[in-house]
Design an enzyme around this catalytic site. Structure first.
Site, PDB file in Angstrom:
ATOM      1  N   PRO A 104       3.072  -5.341   7.700  1.00 11.93           N
ATOM      2  CA  PRO A 104       2.903  -4.870   6.324  1.00 11.93           C
ATOM      3  C   PRO A 104       1.714  -3.917   6.227  1.00 11.93           C
ATOM      4  O   PRO A 104       0.646  -4.185   6.768  1.00 11.93           O
ATOM      5  CB  PRO A 104       2.638  -6.162   5.547  1.00 11.93           C
ATOM      6  N   GLU A 105       1.921  -2.786   5.547  1.00 11.25           N
ATOM      7  CA  GLU A 105       0.852  -1.808   5.390  1.00 11.25           C
ATOM      8  C   GLU A 105       0.264  -1.928   3.983  1.00 11.25           C
ATOM      9  O   GLU A 105       0.619  -2.836   3.225  1.00 11.25           O
ATOM     10  CB  GLU A 105       1.395  -0.409   5.674  1.00 11.25           C
TER      11      GLU A 105
END
Length: 293
Positions: free
Chosen positions: A2-3
């Site tokens: 996840p960014e």
């Protein structure tokens, strides 16, 4: 992994259920994730009130009235799930139910108005982790010390980016992926997907030498970074593999990718270019060789 937009999506999803809530019934279903849980972790969370939720780079920060900060990094597959009732997932058409065998942490969160939510944390690959740190030691810890500027804040502008790039013998992809743990600083929280998308929007090649960045290009790149991140947050992030918001909803920004994971497809600018893939620092870069010279 996840960014930044995905982590911000999770923060926003948890905030209505956790901000001002008192934690209880804290349960750990194993002794560790990527690292062991902090000593007396469940005991120290029990009865604490969450004062506010923040995000720094890809970290979630829950400030408690006990003078502790509960820090969570989602790793590759970490996921919070809010359950107000057993039927909650049925309320979301695109919701994805997590696998109960990967449930590692849970607690109850009671708001001042008496509303109770169950907060579950799942992590199939267990690369995520949780910490308890004091506020005055937070930014001196190895996880936060030296982190770069927040890309959605006013800290990032063309002048700052040019200073980061000055004299750097690296390409733009490497410059943007650096999180700031170096003398010249960097941009915190930017990951591979959104770097590829921002470079395309700014019409800059991932191979463009950082030291050759010009003021107009820096302005375009900063604007592209901010725009692509804001659009991704508005879309609930990108669901590539395991990501889902705290409601169970999938993100939708992956349907708006212009270059990422589109090797061999026509450039959306209809300039005759086909999206190519190249590896930089072990990560895939996707770009159009026609408009990103």
């Amino acid at each position: 992994m996840p960014e930044l937009p995905e982590v911000e999506t999770v923060r926003r999803g948890l905030e209505p259920h956790l901000a001002g809530a008192k934690l209880s019934a804290v349960r750990l279903h194993r002794s560790n994730l990527r690292y062991p849980f902090p000593e007396r972790f469940a005991e120290r969370l029990e009865g604490a009130v969450v004062l506010r939720l923040e995000r720094r780079a890809k970290y979630l920060l829950f400030y408690l009235d006990t003078q502790d900060v509960w820090v969570t990094h989602l790793g590759m597959t970490g996921r919070f799930q809010v359950n107000d009732s057993p039927e909650d997932l049925a309320n979301y058409y695109h919701a994805v139910a997590p696998d109960e065998k990967h449930l590692h942490f849970q607690c109850l969160a009671t708001l001042p108005d008496g509303k109770v939510s169950r907060i579950d944390y799942y992590d199939p690959r267990r690369f995520g982790f949780m910490l308890l740190l004091k506020p005055d030691e937070l930014y001196q810890s190895k996880w936060f010390k030296g982190l770069g500027v927040e890309p959605l804040s006013d800290e990032l502008n063309a002048g700052v980016l040019l200073k980061m790039a000055e004299g750097r013998n690296v390409n733009l992809k490497a410059l943007l992926m650096a999180q700031g743990h170096e003398k010249r600083g960097g941009i915190a929280g930017l990951g591979n997907i959104y770097v590829c998308e921002a470079l395309w929007r700014a019409r800059l090649s991932p191979d463009h030498k950082a030291s050759a960045l010009r003021p107009k290009e820096a302005e375009a790149l900063v604007e592209a970074i901010r725009t692509v991140l804001e659009e991704a947050v508005a879309s609930g992030g990108s669901s590539i593999s395991d990501f889902a918001a705290a409601s169970g909803e999938l993100g939708y920004f992956q349907h708006r990718f212009c270059v990422y994971d589109r090797k061999g497809q026509p450039c959306p600018r209809h300039d005759g270019g086909l999206i190519e893939r190249k590896v930089h620092q072990g990560r895939s870069s996707f770009y159009c060789p026609v408009c990103q010279k």
